[in-house]
Each structure stands twice: as structure tokens, then as C-alpha cells.
Design an enzyme around this catalytic site. Structure first.
Site, PDB file in Angstrom:
ATOM      1  N   GLY A 250       0.788  -1.213   0.000  1.00  0.00           N
ATOM      2  CA  GLY A 250       0.000   0.000   0.000  1.00  0.00           C
ATOM      3  C   GLY A 250       0.823   1.266   0.000  1.00  0.00           C
ATOM      4  N   ASP A 251       2.142   1.134   0.098  1.00  0.00           N
ATOM      5  CA  ASP A 251       2.992   2.317   0.164  1.00  0.00           C
ATOM      6  C   ASP A 251       2.869   3.150  -1.110  1.00  0.00           C
ATOM      7  OD1 ASP A 251       5.603   3.492   1.636  1.00  0.00           O
ATOM      8  OD2 ASP A 251       5.811   3.622  -0.540  1.00  0.00           O
ATOM      9  N   ALA A 252       2.521   4.425  -0.935  1.00  0.00           N
ATOM     10  CA  ALA A 252       2.273   5.290  -2.090  1.00  0.00           C
ATOM     11  C   ALA A 252       3.531   5.458  -2.935  1.00  0.00           C
ATOM     12  CB  ALA A 252       1.756   6.651  -1.622  1.00  0.00           C
ATOM     13  N   GLY A 253       4.688   5.555  -2.279  1.00  0.00           N
ATOM     14  CA  GLY A 253       5.936   5.728  -3.015  1.00  0.00           C
ATOM     15  C   GLY A 253       6.309   4.492  -3.817  1.00  0.00           C
ATOM     16  N   ILE A 254       6.175   3.329  -3.199  1.00  0.00           N
ATOM     17  CA  ILE A 254       6.497   2.079  -3.889  1.00  0.00           C
ATOM     18  C   ILE A 254       5.590   1.903  -5.102  1.00  0.00           C
ATOM     19  CG2 ILE A 254       6.466  -0.447  -3.702  1.00  0.00           C
ATOM     20  CD1 ILE A 254       8.720   0.656  -2.150  1.00  0.00           C
TER      21      ILE A 254
END
Length: 311
Positions: A250-254
Site C-alpha cells: 500500500g505504500d504510495a511511493g512504492i
DNA sequence: CTCCAGGTATTTT
DNA sequence: AAAATACATGGA
């Protein structure tokens, strides 16, 4: 006084890459990057010290600027630094995987020698995870600085001030309103104080989590705390406990990095994310770290871009 | 004003 | 079980 830490796995170690990551444009208040060196204050068993960490002849060199420097403190700081820059891992298999994956192969060159930069203090890591939830990093670092400068301790050296992250005991006595004044949201304030209380009561500690038998049970003890979801738990497990196979779901950056590299169509394509990560089994954390790294470009690299030519 | 940023909990289908 | 929504805040 000067001490040194041998780097057992030198093949892929580049101090400049590590320093650049530390200083990549954000403002972390618990260390200060200077040319060739990073300065940080530590507190261990009541002893506060200030250390300059630099690199020479295949070892990290520590110059001790302040403090009485007991053997226990020296050992503690040495272990912290070894964990901070992940000095014990042989990266050869990871670089083989990178080179075998065309869209990522450039990383083996552009980021060569960048170690996984950890956050050895699990309480700081949890606090940082909570702070970083759902807000942009610039603001997250501002919140962290306000927290540290309000409730942490500091050392003076020359004309500089060097901060140490506040203890769980200090934060456990706060009310949510205290943190709201620092622009924390109500939720973040509640979550952080709850976690601080758990650490202050010794209901939770790095050793308690480490003593659990496997990844899932470690994840579970963390996600059972209100405010700690899978993202935060996995983030903490990789940054603080060196879990190699942790994925910050869920990490926005990933997600952004995976889309930029062409591995996912959009942010809802979570199956694409999963199957992609399977090809890096055992190195999921390192891969995540390098994907985050790919989102920040060095100024001198802006024009030539570190991204693949096709992008 | 809208959208989103290194999400999570809660409520509603 | 899965999907929609509320929550908070600052910056682009």
C-alpha cells in the site's frame, strides 16, 4: 578518541551513496550530514555521546566528540551503526537479481554500494511509521522535528545542537492535545501515545518482538496495536528488525515507483505488485528500499535521469 | 477548490 | 468478504 567498525561485506559498499541517501533533500532531525561524514548523538544507560561517523580504509571510523564513553556505550553505538548501515549483508545475490531484471538493471550501477539504511531503534521506527501515515514526507519530517525538539533531549557542541529522539517514558505521559499543538492529527496523537505507553510499561520492546518465532507472529503483535496496520508493521520490521522479506503493502511511493518502471498499470493492480515481488524472494526489503531511492534523484543526475531510457 | 501524500479504522454493501 | 467512507493535515 577514535574507534572503528570493520565492514565485513565490502564488495557492495559505497559510503557516499549511503550519505547521499541520508541527506536526500529531507530534514531528519536525529542526525546531521556533513562532507564525508554523518554526526549523531546517542544516549545509552544515562550516558550521552556525540559521534562523527566517516569512512576510511574499508572501515567506518567513529570520532567521539562528547561523552565519557564507557565500554558498554561504545559497544552499543558500534552495534547501532552496524545495523544502521546494514554492514553484515552480502549483497551479491541482490545485485544478480537486479541485473537480471531489465527495467531495474540500471540500479546496480547508479546505486551501487547503497546499503539498506535502517532505523535500529524500534520505538523511533514505530513513531516514524505512525507519523508518516498518509502524509507527504516533507510534512512528516516537520512533525518529527517538532516532536523531537519539544520532547527529546539535546547536546550542545560548538554552535550546533544535536537531538536525541524522546524516550517512550517521556511521550507516554502526554495527552493527545499536547501533540495536536504540534499539528499531529488526533489519530496520530492517540496512536503514538498508546505505543509509547506500551514501551514504557515494557509490554512491548525490540527483544519481545525479536523473540517471536517468525515474520507473521511479529507482524501480528504489531498490527494488534491500534493505529498499526500492515504497512506500518512491515515498515518497522524491515527498518528496525532487518526482516528481509517485508513488503510495505500500500505504500504510495512504492506504487509510484512500480508504475514508473512499468511493473504495474495503476495503483489498484495489487496482483501485479505481488507477482513482481515474488521474483525478488528474500530481497523484498532491499528492493523496496531501492525503489524508494529511485524516486529521489541527485541534482547532477536530473538531466540524464537514473530511470531507464524507455521512461 | 481539488487531489494526494511512504494509511488505518470503521461502516456499509 | 469486499468495498466505500471518514479521518487529519499541509502542499501542489
Amino acid at each position: 578518541m577514535i574507534t572503528s567498525i570493520n565492514i565485513s561485506q565490502k564488495q557492495y559498499f559505497n559510503w557516499q551513496e549511503c550519505l547521499w541517501y541520508l541527506d536526500r533533500g529531507f530534514d531528519d532531525c536525529v542526525y546531521q550530514v556533513r562532507p564525508g561524514c554523518v554526526r549523531r548523538a546517542f544516549e545509552f544507560e544515562g550516558e550521552a555521546v556525540l559521534v562523527d561517523i566517516s569512512y576510511a580504509n574499508g572501515a567506518l571510523t567513529l570520532q567521539w566528540l562528547i561523552g565519557t564513553k564507557s565500554t558498554a556505550t561504545i559497544n552499543h553505538v558500534h552495534q547501532f551503526v552496524a545495523d544502521w548501515f546494514d554492514l553484515e549483508t552480502d549483497l551479491t545475490p541482490f545485485y544478480k537479481l537486479l541485473l537480471a531484471n531489465q527495467p531495474l538493471a540500471y540500479m546496480a550501477q547508479s546505486f551501487k554500494g547503497l546499503r539498506f539504511v535502517g532505523m535500529p531503534d524500534i520505538f523511533e521506527s514505530l513513531a516514524w511509521g505512525i507519523i508518516g501515515q498518509q502524509i507527504n514526507l516533507s510534512f512528516a519530517y516537520k512533525l518529527k522535528r517538532r516532536l523531537v525538539e519539544t520532547y527529546g533531549t539535546s547536546l550542545l557542541y560548538g554552535d550546533g545542537k544535536y537531538w536525541i529522539f524522546p524516550t517512550p517514558a517521556k511521550l507516554s505521559g502526554l495527552q493527545p492535545d499536547d501533540l495536536r499543538q504540534l499539528q499531529f492529527s488526533q489519530k496520530k496523537a492517540e496512536y503514538l501515545i498508546t505505543v509509547a505507553k506500551q514501551f514504557a510499561d515494557n509490554a512491548l520492546s525490540k527483544n519481545i518482538v525479536l523473540a517471536l518465532p517468525d515474520f507473521l507472529s511479529r507482524q501480528k503483535i504489531l498490527t494488534s496495536i491500534r493505529g498499526i496496520g500492515v504497512w506500518t508493521a512491515n515498515y518497522v520490521l524491515m527498518k528496525s528488525l532487518k526482516e528481509r522479506s517485508s513488503i510495505p503493502y500500500g505504500d504510495a511511493g512504492i506504487l509510484k515507483a512500480l508504475i514508473l518502471h512499468g511493473f504495474m498499470k495503476d495503483k489498484t493492480d495489487l496482483q501485479g505488485m505481488d507477482s513482481f515481488y515474488k521474483t525478488f524472494a528474500g530481497w523484498e526489503s532491499y528492493l523496496s528500499f531501492y525503489l524508494w531511492r529511485s524516486l529521489a534523484n541527485k541534482p547532477e543526475e536530473q538531466e540524464t535521469s537514473v530511470m531507464p531510457p524507455s521512461l
